[in-house]
Design an enzyme around this catalytic site. Structure first.
Site, short mmCIF file in Angstrom:
data_model
loop_
_atom_site.label_atom_id
_atom_site.label_comp_id
_atom_site.label_asym_id
_atom_site.label_seq_id
_atom_site.Cartn_x
_atom_site.Cartn_y
_atom_site.Cartn_z
N PHE A 48 10.20 5.86 -4.29
CA PHE A 48 9.10 6.33 -5.14
C PHE A 48 8.01 6.97 -4.27
O PHE A 48 6.84 6.63 -4.37
CB PHE A 48 8.49 5.19 -5.99
CG PHE A 48 9.47 4.62 -6.99
CD1 PHE A 48 9.70 5.25 -8.20
CD2 PHE A 48 10.18 3.46 -6.70
CE1 PHE A 48 10.60 4.74 -9.11
CE2 PHE A 48 11.09 2.93 -7.61
CZ PHE A 48 11.29 3.57 -8.81
N HIS A 49 8.43 7.84 -3.38
CA HIS A 49 7.47 8.59 -2.57
C HIS A 49 8.10 9.87 -2.05
O HIS A 49 9.33 10.05 -2.14
CB HIS A 49 6.94 7.72 -1.41
CG HIS A 49 7.98 7.30 -0.41
ND1 HIS A 49 8.43 6.01 -0.27
CD2 HIS A 49 8.65 8.02 0.51
CE1 HIS A 49 9.33 5.95 0.69
NE2 HIS A 49 9.49 7.17 1.17
#
Ligand code: TYD
Length: 133
Positions: A48-49
């Site tokens: 999630f980055h």
């Protein structure tokens, strides 16, 4: 978005399997850091980055997992099996999930760990992409 999925080369004989990665052949940058993921829990997702500059090659050492790659225009999810690599360019949002019990992952990275290189919020990621246009 072009997904560059490859197999690392292996030497297999009666003793087992030896796999290797070489700069500029298997890894399209100078590797400054390698990190490993193991004991992964199948009911958790990771990532999630995106990274502002960092480039990575993610290598599935054993087992399997799913990898979502999103370049802001399109999102693709692929399964990575033992022996396979995928190149993750800078500024690509990524999420790893569905880790098999025996999943071990090695990641080759073009730089040392720097929290300042991370974009951990998707809205911020989209804004970052727009700024670069
Ligand atoms: P992170 O990259 O956020 O992992 P994931 O996206 O899979 O959740 O890293 C998790 C933590 O580990 C974070 O607090 C920073 C630390 N870390 C290091 O100290 N060095 C490293 O090389 C990496 C990849 C992470």
């Amino acid at each position: 978005m072009q997904i560059i999925k490859r197999k690392l080369r292996s030497q297999i004989d009666e003793r087992g399997e030896l796999t290797f990665a070489e700069e500029n052949i298997d890894i399209p940058f100078v590797t400054k850091r390698v990190y490993f993921l193991r004991n992964l829990k199948s009911d958790f997702e990771r990532g999630f980055h995106a990274h502002k500059v960092l480039k990575q090659v993610i290598y599935c050492v054993s087992g399997s997992f799913m990898l979502l790659l999103d370049d802001g225009k399109e999102s693709k999810t692929i399964e990575l099996l033992a022996g396979e690599t995928v190149f993750i360019d800078s500024v690509v949002w990524h999420v790893m999930s569905h880790f098999s019990k025996d999943c071990v992952i090695a990641v080759f990275a073009s730089d040392f760990y720097k929290e300042s290189d991370y974009i951990r919020d998707y809205t911020e990621y989209k804004n970052h992409l727009t700024k670069g246009l």
